[in-house]
Motif scaffolding. Structure first.
Motif, short mmCIF file in Angstrom:
data_model
loop_
_atom_site.label_atom_id
_atom_site.label_comp_id
_atom_site.label_asym_id
_atom_site.label_seq_id
_atom_site.Cartn_x
_atom_site.Cartn_y
_atom_site.Cartn_z
N SER A 223 0.81 -1.22 0.00
CA SER A 223 0.00 0.00 0.00
C SER A 223 0.84 1.27 0.00
O SER A 223 0.33 2.35 -0.31
N THR A 224 2.11 1.15 0.35
CA THR A 224 2.99 2.33 0.41
C THR A 224 4.03 2.36 -0.71
O THR A 224 4.68 3.39 -0.90
N ALA A 225 4.19 1.26 -1.41
CA ALA A 225 5.24 1.17 -2.44
C ALA A 225 5.07 2.27 -3.49
O ALA A 225 3.98 2.47 -4.03
N GLY A 226 6.16 3.00 -3.75
CA GLY A 226 6.14 4.05 -4.76
C GLY A 226 5.43 5.31 -4.34
O GLY A 226 5.24 6.23 -5.16
N LYS A 227 5.03 5.43 -3.08
CA LYS A 227 4.26 6.59 -2.63
C LYS A 227 5.09 7.61 -1.85
O LYS A 227 4.55 8.61 -1.37
N PHE A 228 6.37 7.37 -1.68
CA PHE A 228 7.21 8.28 -0.89
C PHE A 228 7.62 9.49 -1.72
O PHE A 228 8.00 9.37 -2.89
N GLN A 229 7.56 10.66 -1.09
CA GLN A 229 7.76 11.92 -1.82
C GLN A 229 9.14 12.52 -1.63
O GLN A 229 9.57 13.34 -2.44
N THR A 230 9.81 12.19 -0.54
CA THR A 230 11.06 12.86 -0.18
C THR A 230 12.23 11.89 -0.22
O THR A 230 12.06 10.67 -0.13
N ASP A 231 13.42 12.45 -0.33
CA ASP A 231 14.61 11.60 -0.34
C ASP A 231 14.77 10.84 0.97
O ASP A 231 15.12 9.66 0.97
#
Length: 252
Positions: A223-231
């Motif tokens: 559910s979180t894969a590929g959803k991160f916005q920051t380094d």
């Protein structure tokens, strides 16, 4: 585009209207919490009659004073400590974390990050502390509850307004509203980072529960894969995933 929600949280306790929790501030009442029989839900808030002395005279509770407002607010926030995150409850995790547990470790994440140009670290800490604060009243609302996104937002905004009224308004209440709204709208570099911390904390907790309980909790990672916005979010999530893959003998 619809945003995928995390599988954690518990359903709303009820729809709320103004004064559904607290009577007029002029009345001799104090806040009490009625425990819930359901560990996945918050209990209900009710008004209790003021204490009385042995001679029957009421003991002043300082109703309407800053101290009274502060204690009312903190008593209401106790529900964040008592309400378990329903994603873990649904997976039959024994002794699952509470909403407050989740927010606390997010605040620690904001505390330990290196300085990032253009990001106010202190603001991130505050945002992590308040981002789920409305859940003290509405509980966590998940897609499986069938509540439209707009209605969820309305319920949480109403709950936040109620809590800030309990606090007595003023600068601190306005700051809480501002931080919460900024997070909800994902409208600043700080909000971007704290949104990432929300997901990192969840998958780290999932890994810890996998290790402690011998479970496979793939859905939290998917559910979180590929959803991160920051380094920072991407690096920390990659580290959690790497440790999990090594443990499970999976290829990176």
């Amino acid at each position: 585009m619809a945003v995928m929600k995390s599988p954690l949280s518990s359903p709303p306790t009820s729809r709320l209207t103004r004064h559904s929790f607290f009577p007029s501030r002029s009345l001799p009442y104090r806040v009490c919490l009625k425990p819930s029989s359901n560990p996945g839900r918050a209990g209900s808030v009710r008004a209790c009659e003021a204490n009385v002395r042995s001679d029957g005279a009421p003991v002043s509770m300082g109703v309407g004073s800053p101290a009274s407002s502060a204690i009312d607010f903190l008593t209401l926030c106790h529900r964040l400590k008592a309400t378990k995150r329903k994603g873990w409850v649904n997976h039959e995790i024994k002794g699952p974390e509470s909403i407050a547990d989740h927010m606390y470790r997010m605040a620690l994440m904001a505390l330990i990050i290196d300085d990032i140009p253009g990001v106010n670290r202190e603001r991130c800490i505050k945002m992590a502390i308040v981002h789920d604060i409305a859940e003290a009243i509405v509980g966590d609302i998940t897609p499986s509850d069938g509540v439209p996104k707009e209605e969820k937002s309305r319920l949480e905004q109403a709950a936040l307004n109620e809590m800030c009224e309990v606090l007595g308004g003023g600068l601190r209440a306005e700051e809480i509203k501002e931080l919460w709204t900024e997070y909800e709208n994902n409208s600043s570099p700080e909000a971007n980072l704290v949104k990432d911390f929300d997901k990192v904390e969840m998958i780290l907790q999932a890994l810890e529960y996998e290790m402690a309980h011998g479970k496979i909790l793939d859905e939290f990672f998917l559910s979180t894969a590929g959803k991160f916005q920051t380094d920072v979010g991407k690096r920390w999530a990659a580290e959690v995933t790497l440790r999990r893959n090594k443990r499970l003998g999976r290829q990176a």
